[in-house]
Write an enzyme that holds these catalytic residues in place. Structure first.
Site, PDB file in Angstrom:
ATOM      1  N   LYS A  47      -1.278  -7.228   4.150  1.00 34.03           N
ATOM      2  CA  LYS A  47      -0.972  -6.023   4.932  1.00 34.03           C
ATOM      3  C   LYS A  47      -1.604  -6.081   6.317  1.00 34.03           C
ATOM      4  O   LYS A  47      -1.431  -5.180   7.121  1.00 34.03           O
ATOM      5  CB  LYS A  47      -1.413  -4.776   4.171  1.00 34.03           C
ATOM      6  CG  LYS A  47      -0.540  -4.581   2.931  1.00 34.03           C
ATOM      7  CD  LYS A  47      -0.703  -3.262   2.271  1.00 34.03           C
ATOM      8  CE  LYS A  47       0.241  -3.210   1.070  1.00 34.03           C
ATOM      9  NZ  LYS A  47      -0.061  -2.110   0.175  1.00 34.03           N
ATOM     10  N   CYS A  78       5.255   3.500  -5.077  1.00 32.46           N
ATOM     11  CA  CYS A  78       4.175   3.317  -6.061  1.00 32.46           C
ATOM     12  C   CYS A  78       3.228   4.500  -6.075  1.00 32.46           C
ATOM     13  O   CYS A  78       2.018   4.343  -6.277  1.00 32.46           O
ATOM     14  CB  CYS A  78       3.377   2.032  -5.794  1.00 32.46           C
ATOM     15  SG  CYS A  78       4.327   0.545  -5.968  1.00 32.46           S
ATOM     16  N   ASP A 118     -10.029   2.216  -1.786  1.00 30.59           N
ATOM     17  CA  ASP A 118      -8.869   1.334  -1.681  1.00 30.59           C
ATOM     18  C   ASP A 118      -8.478   1.280  -0.202  1.00 30.59           C
ATOM     19  O   ASP A 118      -7.937   2.249   0.330  1.00 30.59           O
ATOM     20  CB  ASP A 118      -7.749   1.909  -2.559  1.00 30.59           C
ATOM     21  CG  ASP A 118      -6.416   1.199  -2.361  1.00 30.59           C
ATOM     22  OD1 ASP A 118      -6.306   0.347  -1.460  1.00 30.59           O
ATOM     23  OD2 ASP A 118      -5.475   1.517  -3.115  1.00 30.59           O
ATOM     24  N   GLN A 138      -4.380   0.108   2.852  1.00 31.80           N
ATOM     25  CA  GLN A 138      -3.555   0.681   3.911  1.00 31.80           C
ATOM     26  C   GLN A 138      -4.349   0.949   5.190  1.00 31.80           C
ATOM     27  O   GLN A 138      -3.762   1.203   6.239  1.00 31.80           O
ATOM     28  CB  GLN A 138      -2.940   1.989   3.378  1.00 31.80           C
ATOM     29  CG  GLN A 138      -1.586   2.346   3.909  1.00 31.80           C
ATOM     30  CD  GLN A 138      -0.544   1.267   3.745  1.00 31.80           C
ATOM     31  OE1 GLN A 138      -0.012   0.782   4.736  1.00 31.80           O
ATOM     32  NE2 GLN A 138      -0.225   0.877   2.529  1.00 31.80           N
ATOM     33  N   HIS A 167      -2.126   5.232  -4.901  1.00 31.57           N
ATOM     34  CA  HIS A 167      -1.145   4.211  -5.278  1.00 31.57           C
ATOM     35  C   HIS A 167      -1.309   3.972  -6.781  1.00 31.57           C
ATOM     36  O   HIS A 167      -2.416   4.092  -7.311  1.00 31.57           O
ATOM     37  CB  HIS A 167      -1.527   2.953  -4.494  1.00 31.57           C
ATOM     38  CG  HIS A 167      -0.557   1.820  -4.556  1.00 31.57           C
ATOM     39  ND1 HIS A 167      -0.487   0.967  -5.628  1.00 31.57           N
ATOM     40  CD2 HIS A 167       0.349   1.366  -3.664  1.00 31.57           C
ATOM     41  CE1 HIS A 167       0.428   0.033  -5.384  1.00 31.57           C
ATOM     42  NE2 HIS A 167       0.951   0.255  -4.202  1.00 31.57           N
TER      43      HIS A 167
END
Ligand SMILES: *Cc1c(COP(=O)(O)O)cnc(C)c1O
Length: 404
Positions: free
Chosen positions: A224, A362, A198, A201, A121
């Site tokens: 999220k 993104c 990260d 997600q 991202h």
């Protein structure tokens, strides 16, 4: 097993209509919807105990402080961090990454190397580029293959004694690929490089164990995983968080202040300058409780069924190409149909009440890899159903007819 009809009752927004049609919400990879249980916690906070934390002797302030710190412990337990002070509240993934990237400014020098992946991202690319500009370190990229998987032999070849940091997402938001972070962490540690994962997600779909992973930093956003926007977390190993300098100066992050010298507060407050998103932190904890009550094993199994069903139905459509066909993936399907612009498909689907995302998500480098301007992305959560996928498929067929 997961009782989806009952679960849907928890989400008031799923009852609304859009353009006269029942809402079908397939933009979960951008933000998830909020259950009543979390909304109630937010209303309760502002109705009953809204106050600034940590500084007050009065009851309201103490209640707010307790709830905020209890939520930190919930988050700590959820990710299996060793200490509550290894959980830093932030405004979200982007803030968490910038905090770490900024901290490394003083630890890197010219000649050092940072590795990112081709699947990142923008928020896990740009802060590192800025860090390289500040320090003279250079940025290397783990390439991907046509299926949207990282090429691990190329990663191995990039690692050397100059490698100081590796940044990779756990799951790609654009393609849904689940990256082999266990392998990446182990290999990076062999050359003493730190690893930031990260998890923006992944956290809605799986429950990471930061100690078992032995990851140095793990970051995510509450919005999220059924929580509110504007709050998230940075997990960092204690020794790393102690090494990094503070990110922002202000109230809350100090021990002593004089015009000659200021000393910083202990963890976690060293990184939590100013009045935080108190209600957001408490609601983040409530969102984690909500998801755990459903159970991450149930969530993973059900969402995998949705992914397989959705993929099967989409593949029957002439001229439709799915981007991201990794063996290990979550419930994200990115696709294009012939030469139709993704934006046109998204606009017509919206007229039929269906929310999908269109564009580069993104992640422009991934779009460049496939040589496309963007994709249509449908992403499912545990509150979506096969019936919704059926409606989406017939709406998509209508859209294709109108556009070709
Ligand atoms: C959403 C997302 C981000 C950015 O999260 P914010 O909440 O906007 O800070 C970063 N990385 C991935 C993989 C994401 O999906």
């Amino acid at each position: 097993m997961l009782d989806v009809q009952n679960i849907r009752k928890d989400f008031p927004i799923l009852n609304r209509t859009v353009n006269g049609k029942p809402l079908i919400y397939f933009d979960n990879a951008a933000t998830s919807q909020t259950p009543q249980q979390v909304i109630d916690v937010i209303v309760d906070y502002y109705t009953n105990y809204n106050a600034n934390i940590h500084r007050g002797v009065h009851s309201l302030s103490q209640e707010a402080t307790d709830a905020y710190e209890q939520a930190r412990i919930k988050i700590q337990k959820h990710f299996n961090a060793k200490h509550p002070h290894e959980i830093i509240y932030t405004s979200g993934t982007t803030h968490s990454i910038n905090l770490v990237a900024n901290g490394f400014s003083s630890l890197l020098k010219k000649g050092d190397e940072i590795i990112v992946s081709a699947l990142e991202h923008h928020s896990n690319i740009v802060p590192w580029q800025m860090l390289c500009e500040r320090t003279g370190a250079s940025l290397k990229v783990i390439p991907m293959n046509e299926n949207g998987e990282l090429m691990l032999s190329a990663f191995d070849a990039l690692l050397n004694d100059n490698t100081k940091l590796v940044f990779v997402n756990h799951i790609s938001n654009a393609l849904g690929t689940i990256n082999p972070i266990e392998y990446i962490i182990d290999e990076a540690h062999k050359v003493n490089a730190a690893v930031l994962v990260d998890g923006a997600q992944s956290c809605p779909h799986i429950k990471p164990d930061v100690q078992a992973l032995d990851v140095d930093f793990y970051v995510c956003s509450a919005h999220k995983l059924c929580g509110p926007t504007g709050v998230g977390m940075l997990y960092g190993k204690e020794e790393w968080l102690n090494k990094l300098p503070p990110y922002q100066g202000g109230g809350e992050m100090i021990a002593e202040v004089s015009f000659e010298k200021t000393t910083y507060a202990a963890l976690p407050h060293k990184f939590e300058a100013g009045t935080p998103n108190i209600c957001g932190g408490i609601a983040f904890g409530a969102a984690i409780d909500y998801m755990n009550a459903i159970g991450f094993d149930n969530i993973a199994q059900y969402e995998h069924e949705l992914l397989e069903y959705g993929t099967e139905q989409l593949q029957k459509i002439d001229g439709l190409k799915i981007y991201g066909t990794a063996k290990e993936k979550t419930s994200v399907i990115s696709f294009n149909v012939g030469n139709i612009h993704p934006y046109d498909i998204g606009t017509i689907l919206d007229k039929m009440g269906i929310a999908v995302r269109t564009g580069h998500h993104c992640a422009q480098p991934i779009m460049d890899f496939y040589n496309i301007p963007g994709t249509v992305r449908a992403s499912f959560m545990f509150y979506n159903t096969k019936e919704e996928i059926d409606s989406f498929i017939s709406a998509l067929k209508k859209a294709i007819m109108m556009l070709s």
